[in-house]
Scaffold this active site. Sequence first.
Site, PDB file in Angstrom:
ATOM      1  N   TYR A 149      17.786 -26.168   1.319  1.00  0.00           N
ATOM      2  CA  TYR A 149      16.639 -27.077   1.452  1.00  0.00           C
ATOM      3  C   TYR A 149      17.119 -28.523   1.533  1.00  0.00           C
ATOM      4  CZ  TYR A 149      12.640 -29.935   0.059  1.00  0.00           C
ATOM      5  OH  TYR A 149      11.678 -30.898   0.014  1.00  0.00           O
ATOM      6  N   SER A 202      13.660 -35.869   0.819  1.00  0.00           N
ATOM      7  CA  SER A 202      13.527 -35.356  -0.546  1.00  0.00           C
ATOM      8  C   SER A 202      14.604 -35.923  -1.451  1.00  0.00           C
ATOM      9  CB  SER A 202      13.634 -33.829  -0.529  1.00  0.00           C
ATOM     10  OG  SER A 202      13.776 -33.300  -1.827  1.00  0.00           O
TER      11      SER A 202
END
Length: 349
Positions: free
Chosen positions: A163, A138
């Site tokens: 995350y 990501s």
Amino acid sequence: MMKYILITGAAGFIGSNLVKRVLNDDPEVHVVGIDNLSDYYDVSIKQYRLNELSKFGERFVFIKGSIADKSLIEEVFTKYKPEIVVNLAAQAGVRYSITNPDAYIEANILGFYNILEACRHSYDNGASGVKHLVYASSSSVYGTNKKVPYSVEDKVDNPVSLYAATKKSNELMAHAYSKLYNIPSTGLRFFTVYGPAGRPDMAYFGFTNKLIKGEKIQIFNYGNCKRDFTYVDDIVEGVTRVMAKAPERVTGEDGLPIPPYKVYNIGNNQPENLLDFVQILQEELIRAGVLPADYDFEAHKELVPMQAGDVPVTYADTSALERDFGFKPATPLREGLRRFAEWYKGFYC
């Protein structure tokens, strides 16, 4: 022998589009898709995506389950012996990780470990095993890096959310397994993916849901945010090109593998200001008939401070992707949002 590709997160936004593309491109390929159909967001959208894949019949095998279930993953690898593995299953979302950290450790850390272990043991007893592991990272790994555009050469040791930390961990774990077991692996840092049948927790989708209900939308950092919005078809094009070209296996001077390991950005390389993005979105929602032409957007906008775990800008340096695969995402934001608005009209209105 049938050729199998394993795609985890197959009912997800990117996963379902990738399954469709792979099966359309090669009539000889079968895809095994795993997804736990989590209720993190509206499961009816996931079911819609799976229904779209039912036209492929027996060439698409769907298994409902979690990659955190080690015995399930071992069973899938033993039965189907996938040549290529694309791990897209993950608990997504920066803000959700602040209130629900357990879900991220289970899916993103334990789940990815299970995939790596299964890839490792796919070579047991001289088997040819997995030829390429591709996995989702990501843009969040860049944290609050000041240097833009973000390059895969940049240091990314300062995550601002759990995350992001789990995604950086995936890259580190993949590197270790590539070194130890000669597993060709490629990580892909996705930048703000959007499009039809996307994730309702993403801004463009969430804004639309709120506007339909007459609620106010919150624009973070008082609108001073920029995002490298990447249309889902561009993401899928990049992933399919990467799947077909695994990093080479080379032995180092120490007799051990030089890790057959790569990481790439996949982004639009053109960050858009959040206020401009909202302006285009509202125009396309009106054009598609989702909202009336006289909708009062100003009365439904609220500028608010930055949220914890968020970053002010995402901006992808895609030069490595262009160099190695001859591809650069290029779908204009208006075109992508137009397709989303038209899908939304058909699905909800």
